[in-house]
Write a protein that holds these residues in place. Structure first.
Motif, PDB file in Angstrom:
ATOM      1  N   ALA A 153       0.833  -1.207   0.000  1.00 56.81           N
ATOM      2  CA  ALA A 153       0.000   0.000   0.000  1.00 56.81           C
ATOM      3  C   ALA A 153       0.869   1.259   0.000  1.00 56.81           C
ATOM      4  CB  ALA A 153      -0.922  -0.009   1.221  1.00 56.81           C
ATOM      5  N   LEU A 154       1.963   1.241   0.775  1.00 55.59           N
ATOM      6  CA  LEU A 154       2.852   2.395   0.829  1.00 55.59           C
ATOM      7  C   LEU A 154       3.538   2.623  -0.511  1.00 55.59           C
ATOM      8  CD1 LEU A 154       4.075   4.605   2.606  1.00 55.59           C
ATOM      9  CD2 LEU A 154       5.834   2.971   3.309  1.00 55.59           C
ATOM     10  N   ALA A 155       4.020   1.540  -1.151  1.00 53.96           N
ATOM     11  CA  ALA A 155       4.674   1.681  -2.446  1.00 53.96           C
ATOM     12  C   ALA A 155       3.692   2.178  -3.507  1.00 53.96           C
ATOM     13  CB  ALA A 155       5.276   0.345  -2.869  1.00 53.96           C
ATOM     14  N   THR A 156       2.467   1.677  -3.478  1.00 55.02           N
ATOM     15  CA  THR A 156       1.462   2.123  -4.440  1.00 55.02           C
ATOM     16  C   THR A 156       1.166   3.611  -4.270  1.00 55.02           C
ATOM     17  OG1 THR A 156       0.464  -0.083  -4.473  1.00 55.02           O
ATOM     18  CG2 THR A 156      -0.887   1.741  -5.259  1.00 55.02           C
ATOM     19  N   ALA A 157       0.985   4.034  -3.016  1.00 51.68           N
ATOM     20  CA  ALA A 157       0.713   5.448  -2.759  1.00 51.68           C
ATOM     21  C   ALA A 157       1.882   6.328  -3.203  1.00 51.68           C
ATOM     22  CB  ALA A 157       0.423   5.660  -1.270  1.00 51.68           C
ATOM     23  N   PHE A 158       3.107   5.869  -2.965  1.00 51.22           N
ATOM     24  CA  PHE A 158       4.271   6.661  -3.368  1.00 51.22           C
ATOM     25  C   PHE A 158       4.363   6.741  -4.885  1.00 51.22           C
ATOM     26  CE2 PHE A 158       8.672   7.412  -4.449  1.00 51.22           C
ATOM     27  CZ  PHE A 158       9.037   8.409  -3.565  1.00 51.22           C
ATOM     28  N   ASN A 159       4.138   5.638  -5.571  1.00 53.81           N
ATOM     29  CA  ASN A 159       4.193   5.663  -7.035  1.00 53.81           C
ATOM     30  C   ASN A 159       3.147   6.605  -7.613  1.00 53.81           C
ATOM     31  OD1 ASN A 159       6.303   3.840  -7.111  1.00 53.81           O
ATOM     32  ND2 ASN A 159       4.983   2.056  -7.289  1.00 53.81           N
ATOM     33  N   VAL A 160       1.945   6.579  -7.051  1.00 52.57           N
ATOM     34  CA  VAL A 160       0.892   7.484  -7.516  1.00 52.57           C
ATOM     35  C   VAL A 160       1.295   8.939  -7.272  1.00 52.57           C
ATOM     36  CG1 VAL A 160      -1.490   8.207  -7.116  1.00 52.57           C
ATOM     37  CG2 VAL A 160      -0.936   5.783  -7.241  1.00 52.57           C
ATOM     38  N   MET A 161       1.861   9.208  -6.082  1.00 50.19           N
ATOM     39  CA  MET A 161       2.288  10.569  -5.772  1.00 50.19           C
ATOM     40  C   MET A 161       3.373  11.038  -6.739  1.00 50.19           C
ATOM     41  SD  MET A 161       4.321  11.967  -2.425  1.00 50.19           S
ATOM     42  CE  MET A 161       5.780  11.159  -3.086  1.00 50.19           C
ATOM     43  N   ALA A 162       4.396  10.175  -6.990  1.00 48.62           N
ATOM     44  CA  ALA A 162       5.482  10.560  -7.895  1.00 48.62           C
ATOM     45  C   ALA A 162       4.961  10.807  -9.302  1.00 48.62           C
ATOM     46  CB  ALA A 162       6.549   9.470  -7.897  1.00 48.62           C
ATOM     47  N   ALA A 163       4.030   9.962  -9.760  1.00 47.70           N
ATOM     48  CA  ALA A 163       3.461  10.160 -11.099  1.00 47.70           C
ATOM     49  C   ALA A 163       2.661  11.453 -11.172  1.00 47.70           C
ATOM     50  CB  ALA A 163       2.579   8.962 -11.461  1.00 47.70           C
ATOM     51  N   ASP A 164       1.895  11.753 -10.115  1.00 44.29           N
ATOM     52  CA  ASP A 164       1.127  13.004 -10.094  1.00 44.29           C
ATOM     53  C   ASP A 164       2.051  14.220 -10.112  1.00 44.29           C
ATOM     54  OD1 ASP A 164      -1.205  11.596 -10.067  1.00 44.29           O
ATOM     55  OD2 ASP A 164      -1.526  11.762  -7.888  1.00 44.29           O
ATOM     56  N   LEU A 165       3.133  14.164  -9.326  1.00 37.10           N
ATOM     57  CA  LEU A 165       4.076  15.282  -9.314  1.00 37.10           C
ATOM     58  C   LEU A 165       4.725  15.481 -10.677  1.00 37.10           C
ATOM     59  CD1 LEU A 165       5.844  14.774  -5.851  1.00 37.10           C
ATOM     60  CD2 LEU A 165       4.224  16.572  -6.477  1.00 37.10           C
TER      61      LEU A 165
END
Length: 432
Positions: A209-221
């Motif tokens: 869950a943490l890795a998924t959230a981080f990947n989504v955040m990095a892609a959004d940025l």
């Protein structure tokens, strides 16, 4: 305490393993003391009874040979007890207390047990051939038969169990810290304005869950950064066309020379502001690092500065080639030089040197300098210093652009007081 999560987790698990092993060994030692004491007592009383029975049954002339046989084969000696014997009792441990109680219970209350008699160590047990007999004898057994130590095999098994437990603890700690280290590296890349590779979304549910959230955040940025650059590029393109027409109109239609020069200066200032916004927005502009002759790059900047009347003191003997983004580094150095000429004054110097796996590009001026309390604040976007170095026409993005480019190269911008007066701006890059 260690600083890394891996070391701290392993240390806590290791302490838990060692304490639990020590507890089990202590418990086993406590439980094992009674059967071992009973075994030693049975052996001692059996030896006493055997000696007593053998002496009763043997003829007087055979007894010396019998004594020699016991001494040579079993390590058992028989000595007369004297009133003046110097007796050292057994240690006052639980094992020896249990053994003494068992021996006395089998041989009678007059039985004495000693660890040393007349300076000679051993397992000493007193007895009489008959309860009515006044003659008392010492039966001397080897000292090892009255010891309560663990068998070597138990200690070996305990050491093996601890080693295996520590190995498993290291594997557990490394599996916990490995994805967090990867996430920390990716977060640092995001902080430098880069787009990291997606993190693997595997492992425990919480880590996924943490890795998924981080990947989504990095892609959004990354997407927001791209959208912002496209918007600013469009604004720049749309504004520069009417600014060019305004400049042409001012040149042709305004008759008053002073008014015309003022309008042209305002238009140039607006174009400069647009250029700074573009430099801040585009960051790396898709430029890839490449092997660059850094000394030649900086020398070329110095030549262009001299061509517009800005003479520099240049010292580039400390660097040669480096893996950098040359256009980005060029923009950063020019920004620092513009600030030095605009706000500093005096002799301006440009120096580059390699120190401890770093490349340091230093621009020094002899101006009024910057208060130490304001140096970090001025590296933030849209921030200016309200004193003699302040220029109301500036955007407050010059140092922020340099800081972003430095972070893009794994380094930083450091503002220092120039030892001779003024400001020393040091652009630190990770050498590669």
């Amino acid at each position: 305490m260690p600083r890394s999560l891996l070391a701290r987790t392993f240390l806590l698990l290791a302490i838990l393993v060692l304490l639990s092993t020590a507890g089990w060994l202590a418990l086993f030692s406590h439980i094992d003391a009674e059967p071992r004491a009973r075994e030693s007592a049975n052996m001692a009383t059996s030896a006493v009874n055997l000696i007593r029975a053998s002496l009763f049954a043997a003829a007087p002339d055979k007894r010396p040979g019998l004594f020699a046989e016991f001494s040579s084969r079993e390590g058992i000696r028989l000595l007369p007890a004297e009133p003046q014997d110097d007796i050292l009792p057994m240690p006052d441990s639980r094992f020896h207390q249990l053994m003494r109680e068992a021996v006395v219970a089998r041989l009678g209350p007059a039985t004495r047990i000693a660890a040393e008699v007349n300076g000679e160590p051993g397992f000493w047990i007193s007895f009489r051939f008959d309860e009515r007999d006044d003659d008392e004898f010492w039966l001397v057994l080897p000292r090892e038969r009255a010891r309560s130590g663990f068998a070597a095999r138990w200690l070996s098994w305990a050491a093996l169990a601890v080693a295996l437990a520590l190995l498993v603890a290291w594997l557990i700690a490394s599996r916990i810290s490995r994805p967090l280290k990867a996430m920390a590296r990716s977060a640092q890349a995001v902080g430098r304005g880069q787009t990291p590779s997606p993190l693997p979304e595997d492992g425990a549910e919480e880590m996924r869950a943490l890795a998924t959230a981080f990947n989504v955040m990095a892609a959004d940025l990354a997407r927001h950064e791209k959208d912002r650059s496209e918007v600013l590029a469009g604004i720049s393109h749309d504004l520069r066309t009417p600014l060019t027409r305004l400049r042409l109109e001012a040149e042709m239609s305004v008759a008053d020379e002073a008014a015309r020069q003022g309008i042209v200066a305002d238009i140039e200032q607006m174009e400069a502001v647009i250029s700074q916004f573009m430099d801040y927005a585009r960051a790396e502009s898709g430029e890839q690092p490449e092997v660059t002759d850094l000394a030649a790059l900086l020398a070329g900047i110095g030549e262009r500065q001299a061509a517009i009347g800005r003479g520099l003191e240049i010292d580039l003997d400390g660097v040669s080639t480096a893996i950098i983004r040359p256009r980005a580094i060029g923009r950063a150095v020019v920004n620092l030089l513009d600030n030095a000429w605009k706000y500093g004054g005096g002799a301006i110097s440009l120096k580059a040197v390699a120190v401890d796996h770093e490349i340091r590009i230093e621009i020094a001026d002899r101006g009024p300098g910057i208060p130490a309390a304001e140096m970090e604040r001025l590296k933030r976007p849209f921030t200016r210093l309200e004193n003699a170095r302040t220029d109301a026409s500036g955007t407050g993005l010059g140092l922020a652009i340099v800081e972003r480019i430095a972070q893009l190269h794994g380094g930083q911008l450091v503002l220092l007081a120039n030892p001779g007066g003024g400001l020393l701006a040091r652009l630190v890059l990770r050498a590669a």
